[in-house]
Design a protein around this motif. Structure first.
Motif, PDB file in Angstrom:
ATOM      1  N   UNK A   1       0.806  -1.027   0.011  1.00  0.00           N
ATOM      2  CA  UNK A   1       0.052   0.079   0.325  1.00  0.00           C
ATOM      3  C   UNK A   1       0.779   1.353  -0.180  1.00  0.00           C
ATOM      4  N   UNK A   2       1.652   1.226  -1.117  1.00  0.00           N
ATOM      5  CA  UNK A   2       2.628   2.015  -0.981  1.00  0.00           C
ATOM      6  C   UNK A   2       2.834   3.538  -2.550  1.00  0.00           C
ATOM      7  N   UNK A   3       2.134   4.518  -2.495  1.00  0.00           N
ATOM      8  CA  UNK A   3       2.388   5.161  -4.047  1.00  0.00           C
ATOM      9  C   UNK A   3       4.069   5.274  -3.572  1.00  0.00           C
ATOM     10  N   UNK A   4       4.203   4.490  -4.968  1.00  0.00           N
ATOM     11  CA  UNK A   4       5.498   4.917  -5.163  1.00  0.00           C
ATOM     12  C   UNK A   4       5.376   5.602  -6.522  1.00  0.00           C
ATOM     13  N   UNK A   5       5.944   6.938  -6.953  1.00  0.00           N
ATOM     14  CA  UNK A   5       5.590   7.652  -8.472  1.00  0.00           C
ATOM     15  C   UNK A   5       7.351   7.139  -9.180  1.00  0.00           C
ATOM     16  N   UNK A   6       6.499   7.657 -11.023  1.00  0.00           N
ATOM     17  CA  UNK A   6       7.452   6.611 -11.513  1.00  0.00           C
ATOM     18  C   UNK A   6       8.529   7.206 -11.842  1.00  0.00           C
ATOM     19  N   UNK A   7       8.563   8.463 -11.532  1.00  0.00           N
ATOM     20  CA  UNK A   7      10.483   9.043 -11.706  1.00  0.00           C
ATOM     21  C   UNK A   7      10.883   8.604 -10.418  1.00  0.00           C
ATOM     22  N   UNK A   8      10.468   8.101  -9.111  1.00  0.00           N
ATOM     23  CA  UNK A   8      10.533   7.850  -8.007  1.00  0.00           C
ATOM     24  C   UNK A   8      11.080   6.033  -8.384  1.00  0.00           C
ATOM     25  N   UNK A   9      10.730   5.179  -9.489  1.00  0.00           N
ATOM     26  CA  UNK A   9      10.867   3.596  -9.872  1.00  0.00           C
ATOM     27  C   UNK A   9      12.232   3.358 -10.074  1.00  0.00           C
ATOM     28  N   UNK A  10      12.979   4.281 -10.868  1.00  0.00           N
ATOM     29  CA  UNK A  10      14.075   3.977 -10.886  1.00  0.00           C
ATOM     30  C   UNK A  10      15.273   3.494  -9.746  1.00  0.00           C
ATOM     31  N   UNK A  11      15.134   4.468  -8.709  1.00  0.00           N
ATOM     32  CA  UNK A  11      15.850   4.258  -7.728  1.00  0.00           C
ATOM     33  C   UNK A  11      15.336   2.971  -6.023  1.00  0.00           C
ATOM     34  N   UNK A  12      14.126   3.111  -6.837  1.00  0.00           N
ATOM     35  CA  UNK A  12      13.306   2.372  -5.857  1.00  0.00           C
ATOM     36  C   UNK A  12      14.016   0.343  -6.119  1.00  0.00           C
ATOM     37  N   UNK A  13      13.939   0.546  -6.985  1.00  0.00           N
ATOM     38  CA  UNK A  13      14.433  -0.588  -7.774  1.00  0.00           C
ATOM     39  C   UNK A  13      16.320  -1.129  -7.441  1.00  0.00           C
ATOM     40  N   UNK A  14      16.543   0.174  -7.542  1.00  0.00           N
ATOM     41  CA  UNK A  14      18.164  -0.207  -6.944  1.00  0.00           C
ATOM     42  C   UNK A  14      18.142  -0.667  -5.489  1.00  0.00           C
ATOM     43  N   UNK A  15      17.917   0.583  -5.272  1.00  0.00           N
ATOM     44  CA  UNK A  15      17.229  -0.017  -3.652  1.00  0.00           C
ATOM     45  C   UNK A  15      16.978  -0.839  -3.168  1.00  0.00           C
ATOM     46  N   UNK A  16      15.879  -1.765  -3.652  1.00  0.00           N
ATOM     47  CA  UNK A  16      15.589  -3.160  -3.956  1.00  0.00           C
ATOM     48  C   UNK A  16      16.637  -3.745  -3.877  1.00  0.00           C
ATOM     49  N   UNK A  17      17.181  -3.671  -5.119  1.00  0.00           N
ATOM     50  CA  UNK A  17      18.216  -4.800  -5.498  1.00  0.00           C
ATOM     51  C   UNK A  17      20.019  -4.273  -4.799  1.00  0.00           C
ATOM     52  N   UNK A  18      19.978  -3.758  -3.771  1.00  0.00           N
ATOM     53  CA  UNK A  18      21.132  -3.093  -3.153  1.00  0.00           C
ATOM     54  C   UNK A  18      20.821  -4.374  -1.650  1.00  0.00           C
ATOM     55  N   UNK A  19      19.490  -4.539  -1.098  1.00  0.00           N
ATOM     56  CA  UNK A  19      18.899  -4.690   0.125  1.00  0.00           C
ATOM     57  C   UNK A  19      19.304  -6.761  -0.134  1.00  0.00           C
ATOM     58  N   UNK A  20      18.902  -6.630  -1.591  1.00  0.00           N
ATOM     59  CA  UNK A  20      18.551  -7.900  -1.676  1.00  0.00           C
ATOM     60  C   UNK A  20      19.941  -8.781  -2.001  1.00  0.00           C
TER      61      UNK A  20
END
Length: 95
Positions: free
Chosen positions: A16-35
């Protein structure tokens, strides 16, 4: 495990988070760093490590488990506006 933009959208929807399309790439990179970090942690051999609940080596002081009813029935019922058969008497609330 690599996360793509579709997976980020799905995770955002489920959490239930709203992630704007402009922040999608940054969020993807953060998830990949965490994994990546989790995968590094999985490489550590913990087979000879005993599980622990706390970093402090302290045992709790336990009291003796004594069962008692308190023997305060008469004193407690003195505070009741009405009592019957050693119980609080209350007005009927359901018709």
């Amino acid at each position: 495990m690599a996360i793509d933009n579709d997976m980020v959208r799905k995770i955002a929807f489920l959490s239930r988070l709203k992630i704007e399309d402009s922040k999608l790439e940054d969020t993807k990179n953060e998830f990949n760093k965490i994994f990546k970090w989790i995968e590094e942690l999985n490489e550590i051999d913990t087979s000879n490590v005993s599980p622990m609940a706390s970093a402090n080596d302290v045992s709790l002081k336990l009291r003796e488990d004594a069962i008692t009813d308190g023997n305060y029935k008469d004193e407690i019922l003195k505070n009741a506006p009405s009592a019957e058969y050693d119980y609080f008497a209350v007005p009927k609330v359901v018709e």
